[in-house]
Scaffold this motif. Structure first.
Motif, mmCIF file in Angstrom:
data_model
loop_
_atom_site.group_PDB
_atom_site.id
_atom_site.type_symbol
_atom_site.label_atom_id
_atom_site.label_comp_id
_atom_site.label_asym_id
_atom_site.label_seq_id
_atom_site.Cartn_x
_atom_site.Cartn_y
_atom_site.Cartn_z
ATOM 1 N N ASN A 167 -15.826 -23.983 -11.920
ATOM 2 C CA ASN A 167 -15.863 -25.427 -11.465
ATOM 3 C C ASN A 167 -15.262 -26.459 -12.541
ATOM 4 O O ASN A 167 -14.743 -27.320 -12.138
ATOM 5 C CB ASN A 167 -17.238 -25.891 -11.330
ATOM 6 N N ARG A 168 -15.535 -26.004 -14.054
ATOM 7 C CA ARG A 168 -14.930 -26.792 -14.695
ATOM 8 C C ARG A 168 -13.210 -26.799 -14.852
ATOM 9 O O ARG A 168 -12.824 -27.864 -15.211
ATOM 10 C CB ARG A 168 -15.424 -26.342 -16.409
ATOM 11 N N VAL A 169 -12.927 -25.439 -14.609
ATOM 12 C CA VAL A 169 -11.512 -25.218 -14.317
ATOM 13 C C VAL A 169 -11.091 -26.445 -13.281
ATOM 14 O O VAL A 169 -9.720 -27.149 -13.482
ATOM 15 C CB VAL A 169 -11.037 -23.927 -14.235
ATOM 16 N N ARG A 170 -11.427 -26.329 -12.058
ATOM 17 C CA ARG A 170 -11.271 -27.129 -10.965
ATOM 18 C C ARG A 170 -11.185 -28.519 -11.360
ATOM 19 O O ARG A 170 -10.242 -29.265 -11.067
ATOM 20 C CB ARG A 170 -12.268 -27.002 -9.809
ATOM 21 N N VAL A 171 -12.230 -29.074 -12.048
ATOM 22 C CA VAL A 171 -12.171 -30.419 -12.530
ATOM 23 C C VAL A 171 -11.090 -30.671 -13.377
ATOM 24 O O VAL A 171 -10.372 -31.699 -13.223
ATOM 25 C CB VAL A 171 -13.520 -30.861 -13.167
ATOM 26 N N ARG A 172 -10.678 -29.701 -14.285
ATOM 27 C CA ARG A 172 -9.589 -30.022 -15.306
ATOM 28 C C ARG A 172 -8.246 -30.015 -14.612
ATOM 29 O O ARG A 172 -7.502 -30.773 -14.934
ATOM 30 C CB ARG A 172 -9.664 -28.860 -16.488
ATOM 31 N N MET A 173 -8.005 -29.192 -13.775
ATOM 32 C CA MET A 173 -6.854 -29.238 -12.824
ATOM 33 C C MET A 173 -6.903 -30.590 -12.033
ATOM 34 O O MET A 173 -5.693 -31.156 -11.911
ATOM 35 C CB MET A 173 -6.768 -27.986 -11.870
ATOM 36 N N GLY A 174 -7.994 -30.917 -11.471
ATOM 37 C CA GLY A 174 -7.746 -32.308 -10.747
ATOM 38 C C GLY A 174 -7.450 -33.457 -11.628
ATOM 39 O O GLY A 174 -6.947 -34.356 -11.122
#
Length: 294
Positions: A145-152
């Protein structure tokens, strides 16, 4: 430039307007809290943008301040918008939501990073490796989830009409430590070299030979906003998340620190050349692991 819609910034703006009207009316926090039948700390947190506020509370506060009806309607509308949830809300348990909200509305960011590539410039593999190393007790869902936020978040740099201006100085340790292993770090360095050529990104490396420098107290970011009424913010990172600083003397201090760091760093051209070179001939390949036996 299109104003980015961020409930975090709208909450700060609303709080500042409420405080201005209270002070103009010559009314104390204690008086407002008594009339509202709440604590002074609640009113204070609303005024500093640290707490959301209902439309009814806004109307009640503005009635106490004898605010004209047309101004009340405008501020109540802002209150409604400030209570909307940002795109990052589903991931709020694994990030500092306040920072992401401010970042989403910023027009430019100046940052100094001591240890890791800044989130706006991380590859997905680098981000995952860094998060796993920093929070080894997190479960798989929280990590991803944190990776997804960072990419977003990185879309802020690539928007066609209103891409954020990003000026960052990286300590040389950032490009010297192989986060995720050799292949992942080489790919990350190539991404940094590419980002350095983007028109809205200025990237510099602060070399080891610079010695003691103005940024040795830690990583920070200075966020600027397109609306004149939204004051700049400094976000200084620490192990528990970070600290937001908004006073003029604090902003002035960090602006001076950043300028001193920037002047001590390699030029953007020299920095891009160094990063490209490290992608092909990384320092971790040339240095022996561990210490020689004495």
């Amino acid at each position: 430039m299109t104003t980015r819609q961020s409930p975090t910034v709208r909450r700060r703006r609303l709080g500042a307007e409420l405080r201005k009207r209270r002070e103009h009316a010559g009314i104390t926090l204690e008086f407002v809290a008594e009339r509202m039948e709440c604590s002074q700390s609640k009113i204070s947190r609303i005024e500093t943008g640290h707490s959301s506020v209902t439309s009814r509370d806004v109307r009640d506060m503005l009635t106490i301040y004898n605010t004209p009806a047309d101004e009340v309607d405008v501020l109540v509308e802002i209150a409604k918008e400030a209570r909307q949830k940002g795109w990052w809300h589903p991931y709020s348990s694994v990030l500092v939501g306040a920072y992401v909200g401010l970042e989403a509305a910023a027009s430019s960011i100046r940052a100094y990073e001591q240890q890791v590539v800044p989130g706006l410039l991380q590859s997905a593999d680098y981000a995952e490796a860094m998060i796993r190393g920093a929070w080894p007790d997190w479960d798989e869902e929280a990590i991803m989830n944190r990776v997804r936020v960072r990419m977003g978040r990185q879309s802020l740099l690539t928007r066609q009409d209103d891409a954020i201006r990003f000026q960052v100085v990286l300590d040389e340790s950032v490009v010297s430590r192989p986060v995720g292993g050799d292949e992942v770090m080489r790919d990350q360095l190539r991404l940094l070299a590419e980002a350095a050529s983007w028109p809205n990104v200025t990237l510099q490396v602060l070399p080891f030979e610079a010695g003691p420098h103005a940024g040795m107290d830690g990583t920070f970011a200075i966020l600027e906003f397109p609306e004149p009424g939204d004051s700049d913010v400094v976000y200084a990172e620490n192990a528990t998340g970070g600290l937001f600083l908004e006073k003029n003397d604090e902003l002035g201090k960090y602006t001076k620190i950043f300028e001193n760091i920037r002047r001590a760093a390699l030029s953007p051209e020299e920095s891009a050349e160094l990063i490209a070179q490290l992608a092909e001939e990384p320092l971790w390949k040339s240095r022996p692991r561990g210490f020689e036996s004495i």
